[in-house]
Design an enzyme around this catalytic site. Structure first.
Site, PDB file in Angstrom:
ATOM      1  CB  CYS A 114      -0.946   0.006   1.191  1.00  0.00           C
ATOM      2  SG  CYS A 114      -2.122  -1.380   1.191  1.00  0.00           S
ATOM      3  CG  HIS A 250      -3.247   3.684   1.873  1.00  0.00           C
ATOM      4  ND1 HIS A 250      -3.748   3.179   0.700  1.00  0.00           N
ATOM      5  CD2 HIS A 250      -3.245   2.654   2.766  1.00  0.00           C
ATOM      6  CE1 HIS A 250      -4.039   1.902   0.858  1.00  0.00           C
ATOM      7  NE2 HIS A 250      -3.740   1.561   2.106  1.00  0.00           N
ATOM      8  CG  ASN A 280      -6.630  -0.721   1.056  1.00  0.00           C
ATOM      9  OD1 ASN A 280      -5.903  -0.257   0.181  1.00  0.00           O
ATOM     10  ND2 ASN A 280      -6.154  -1.163   2.208  1.00  0.00           N
TER      11      ASN A 280
END
EC number: 2.3.1.180
Length: 323
Positions: A114, A250, A280
């Site tokens: 990520c 993020h 996500n």
């Protein structure tokens, strides 16, 4: 004069299939209310059968080139952040290079889960300020739907697929914080925490794996580390949170986003949030949010942004840039 890596264009791509939370109610002991309360996610996009990471990355790259008024022939390098490349090798970046018709320059992947886009952006910045290249396509793209355990309600409802891209180009600056472009970067990793977020399979283990996560542990590390790295990056640039126009985090979980904003002393009105619509998307989430934020009219030329991410590794970091 100082060379800066300036955002010349941005774009994104999302697969056609939209999966609402209610769809998971058919196969899991979960509900739309449960998912929203714990993550802020309402829906996400899943890639079509046969659709690959490099395909989505190339579409986002074309959108960024169109936004900048440049062509593939103007690009010197491609850096693609992904944990879900099409093949073990070659890199998905070289596949994007071929899809765009680039016969020169170079391309490579960055794998920091990520945090991948932050790492890729830092690498692109370094290549530009060192004089090795003039223009770099920096892309984040993921098909996390291919590594989900569909029986694990704690993880499979959280992730989505998509891609986002920026075109960075060398421009002259004055060397102070009024310059457009990347002003500072801050990167970290700590392999001791590998077991709280990982995929339990890979090439050298000759197994196909699924994503595994200890959600509470990830949350605990995320809020502290994201705020710290954002403050560190701002400090390197001689700035503070009060100078920031937008935090573009993020997009993992709304509670992490809110917690990080509180630690930075910034209101949510100054945070770009897209997690409700995308879930996500790992390395794709920051460039997706940047592109959507620009399209919404939130992010405008001259705005000061801080963007931060944390992922498996653990790996985390932040970038400060003026749009």
């Amino acid at each position: 004069m100082t060379t800066r890596a300036v955002v010349a264009g941005c774009g994104h791509y999302l697969p056609d299939r939209i999966v609402e939370n209610a769809e998971f109610e058919k196969t899991l002991d979960t509900s739309d209310e449960w998912i929203r309360a714990r993550s802020g996610i309402e829906r996400r996009h899943f890639a079509a059968d046969g659709q690959t990471t490099s395909d989505m990355a190339a579409r986002a790259a074309r959108a960024a080139l169109a936004d900048s008024g440049r062509t593939p022939a103007d690009v010197d390098a491609i850096i693609l952040a992904t944990s879900t490349a099409d093949l073990t090798f070659p890199s998905a970046a070289t596949m994007v290079q071929a899809e765009l018709g680039m016969t020169g320059g170079f391309a490579f992947d960055v794998q920091a889960v990520c945090a991948g886009f932050v790492y890729a952006l830092a690498n692109a910045h370094a290549l530009i300020v060192s004089g090795q290249v003039n223009r770099v396509l920096v892309i984040g793209a993921e098909t996390f739907s291919r590594i989900m355990d569909w029986t694990d309600r704690s993880t499979c409802v959280l992730f989505g697929d998509g891609a986002g891209a920026l075109l960075l180009e060398a421009q002259a600056g004055t060397g102070d914080v009024s310059d457009r472009g990347v002003l500072s970067t801050d990167l970290h990793s700590d392999g001791r925490h590998r077991d709280i977020l990982y995929v339990d399979g890979g090439v050298s283990t000759q197994s196909t794996g699924h994503l595994r996560m200890q959600g509470r542990e990830v949350f605990r590390h995320a809020v502290e580390k994201l705020a710290d790295t954002a403050e560190a990056a701002l400090g390197k640039a001689g700035l503070t949170g009060q100078d920031v126009d937008w935090v573009v985090p993020h997009q993992a979980n709304i509670r992490i986003i809110q917690g990080t904003a509180r630690k930075l002393g910034l209101p949510m009105e100054r945070v770009v949030v897209t997690v409700q619509d995308h879930g996500n998307t790992s390395a794709a989430s920051i460039p997706l949010a940047l592109s959507v934020g620009q399209a919404r009219g939130q992010i405008r030329k001259g705005d000061l942004l801080v963007t931060e991410a944390i992922g498996g590794g653990l790996a985390w970091g932040a970038v400060v840039l003026r749009w």
